[in-house]
Design an enzyme around this catalytic site. Structure first.
Site, PDB file in Angstrom:
ATOM      1  N   ASP A 117       0.577  -1.309   0.411  1.00 13.49           N
ATOM      2  CA  ASP A 117      -0.212   0.041   0.155  1.00 13.49           C
ATOM      3  C   ASP A 117       0.269   1.612   0.096  1.00 13.49           C
ATOM      4  OD1 ASP A 117      -2.321  -1.818   0.137  1.00 13.49           O
ATOM      5  OD2 ASP A 117      -2.763  -1.486   1.814  1.00 13.49           O
ATOM      6  N   ASP A 136      -7.292  -1.717  -3.974  1.00 10.78           N
ATOM      7  CA  ASP A 136      -8.281  -1.401  -3.310  1.00 10.78           C
ATOM      8  C   ASP A 136      -9.228  -0.434  -4.055  1.00 10.78           C
ATOM      9  OD1 ASP A 136      -6.547  -2.695  -1.167  1.00 10.78           O
ATOM     10  OD2 ASP A 136      -5.466  -1.087  -0.508  1.00 10.78           O
TER      11      ASP A 136
END
Length: 156
Positions: A117, A136
């Site tokens: 991330d 995501d």
């Protein structure tokens, strides 16, 4: 089903390309943080071993492989559900986004042991500790699309 495959493939490629560029080419792996628009948008490295917001995070291999199997099972279920009957293009796009995003995070878990991330959005003066990635965004958009647009084809 071609539309689902095209959207899924494009999502997977965009996710993995963005991760490769940011983590390796910009060396976010060792730099940890790059302020793109200070106070608003930062590239901040985070290795997520769990699901959203770090839930179920631990370094346990059973959890890692369980999350991989869960993502594959959900992707397969969505694929089979979309294949079962005709759907509008918006449903196929949503399914492709969800499947492509889920598989993008599966690739990370297999390659790195955790999901990479790096996108961090904030408001000046407020600190947001959470980072996310293209996969995501795709998973979220796909799930919302399926919820909003599924079932509208049928008449009561």
């Amino acid at each position: 089903m071609r539309l689902v495959i095209y959207v899924m493939a494009a999502t997977l490629v965009l996710d993995q390309a963005s991760k490769f560029f940011v983590v390796h080419m910009l060396d976010l792996w060792s730099r940890n943080e790059i302020a793109v628009l200070p106070g608003w948008f930062t590239l901040r490295m985070a290795w997520n071993q769990g699901i959203n917001f770090g839930l179920l995070s631990n370094s346990n291999e059973i959890t890692r492989w369980g999350l991989i199997l869960m993502a594959i099972a959900i992707s397969a279920w969505v694929w089979l559900w979309v294949r079962r009957e005709p759907h509008r293009p918006v449903i196929k796009v949503a399914a492709g986004l969800l499947i492509g995003g889920a598989l993008g995070n599966v690739v990370d878990r297999i390659a790195y042991g955790a999901v990479a991330d790096f996108l961090n959005m904030s408001v000046p003066g407020l600190y947001n500790p959470y980072s996310f990635n293209v996969a995501d965004i795709a998973i979220f958009a796909g799930a919302i699309g399926l919820v909003l647009f599924t079932g509208r084809e049928k008449t009561p």
